[in-house]
Design a protein around this motif. Structure first.
Motif, PDB file in Angstrom:
ATOM      1  N   PRO B  18      33.401  20.177  -7.399  1.00  0.00           N
ATOM      2  CA  PRO B  18      32.829  21.227  -6.544  1.00  0.00           C
ATOM      3  C   PRO B  18      31.434  21.603  -7.019  1.00  0.00           C
ATOM      4  O   PRO B  18      31.113  21.487  -8.203  1.00  0.00           O
ATOM      5  N   THR B  20      28.144  24.556  -6.652  1.00  0.00           N
ATOM      6  CA  THR B  20      27.675  25.875  -6.247  1.00  0.00           C
ATOM      7  C   THR B  20      26.184  25.959  -6.514  1.00  0.00           C
ATOM      8  O   THR B  20      25.731  25.625  -7.610  1.00  0.00           O
ATOM      9  N   LYS B  22      23.273  28.895  -6.350  1.00  0.00           N
ATOM     10  CA  LYS B  22      23.267  30.350  -6.287  1.00  0.00           C
ATOM     11  C   LYS B  22      22.031  30.915  -5.599  1.00  0.00           C
ATOM     12  O   LYS B  22      20.933  30.361  -5.699  1.00  0.00           O
ATOM     13  N   HIS B  75      25.881  32.544  -2.112  1.00  0.00           N
ATOM     14  CA  HIS B  75      25.954  31.269  -2.832  1.00  0.00           C
ATOM     15  C   HIS B  75      26.440  30.154  -1.920  1.00  0.00           C
ATOM     16  O   HIS B  75      27.382  30.340  -1.135  1.00  0.00           O
ATOM     17  N   LYS B  77      28.255  26.540  -1.361  1.00  0.00           N
ATOM     18  CA  LYS B  77      29.327  25.822  -2.039  1.00  0.00           C
ATOM     19  C   LYS B  77      29.762  24.610  -1.237  1.00  0.00           C
ATOM     20  O   LYS B  77      29.580  24.550  -0.012  1.00  0.00           O
ATOM     21  N   LYS B  78      30.345  23.670  -1.971  1.00  0.00           N
ATOM     22  CA  LYS B  78      30.969  22.517  -1.339  1.00  0.00           C
ATOM     23  C   LYS B  78      32.126  22.082  -2.232  1.00  0.00           C
ATOM     24  O   LYS B  78      31.946  21.968  -3.455  1.00  0.00           O
TER      25      LYS B  78
END
Lengths: 114, 112
Positions: B18, B20, B22, B75, B77-78
């Motif tokens: 994963p 992130t 910011k 933020h 995300k994936k």
């Protein structure tokens, strides 16, 4: 069918010259922008036009003059080019100037002043 | 005045992990928040935005972002990064009738 197009893609010129960059959008948007991206990739707005009317003119030297002949076009003319003008210039558009629309960016014009 | 911070110049993540990226912001008013991606020698491409409503927004290419008003953060995300996600990511903020302010960008590198 490019949504936002810019010409030229590359521009190399000498200090003191005058040059223009053209931008066209075929999206029917009301608002167009010019941004400058420096060598560190910082992106800063220069101008904002809504339906051919200048809305925002950030702290940009008056050597830079935008011109909007119609709402589909926003050109940028630069007089007396300086070394510090070297950057990538992006045109963008949004449906409105209300701040809640995503922007559509052109491919950029890389200006190099020698 | 509006401002955007992206505290990390560079984020490295292994493919499949994963990710992130910011973003924190400062505005006087209700913010509109955006994420854009820039590939080399290309213009910025829109990924997703938060205007109002559900704090979790989903966008292109499997990306999502969560608006947190108390932490003034947004933020990106994936769940599972791809090598092709490697690019420069920009967070931007605006308020009604005002222009956009962009963050300084975060370079994401996804390692195979």
């Amino acid at each position: 069918d490019t949504a936002v197009s810019q010409t030229p893609k590359y521009l190399v010129t000498q200090m003191g010259n005058d040059k223009s960059i053209k931008c066209e959008q075929n999206l029917g948007h009301d608002t167009m922008y010019w941004y400058k991206q420096d060598s560190k990739k910082f992106l800063k707005i220069m101008f904002s036009y809504n339906n051919k009317e200048l809305i925002i003119n950030e702290t940009v030297p008056n050597r830079f003059s935008p011109k909007s002949p119609d709402k589909a076009h926003l050109n940028l003319h630069i007089n007396s080019l300086e070394l510090g003008d070297s950057a990538v210039y992006f045109c963008a558009s949004t449906p409105t100037g209300r701040g809640m629309d995503e922007q559509y960016f052109g491919p950029g014009t890389r200006l190099t002043v020698t | 005045a509006q401002s955007v911070a992206q505290p990390e110049d560079q984020v490295n993540v292994a493919e499949g992990n994963p990710l992130t990226v910011k973003c924190t912001y400062s505005v006087s008013g209700n913010p509109y928040l955006f994420w854009y991606v820039q590939y080399p020698n290309r213009g910025l491409q829109f990924l997703l935005k938060y205007i109002t409503g559900d704090n979790l927004v989903k966008g292109s290419y499997g990306f999502e972002a969560e608006f947190n008003k108390s932490q003034t953060s947004f933020h990106l995300k994936k769940p599972s990064a791809l090598v092709s996600d490697s690019a420069l990511y920009f967070c931007a903020v605006s308020i009604y009738g005002q222009n956009f302010v962009f963050g300084p960008g975060t370079r994401l590198s996804v390692l195979p």
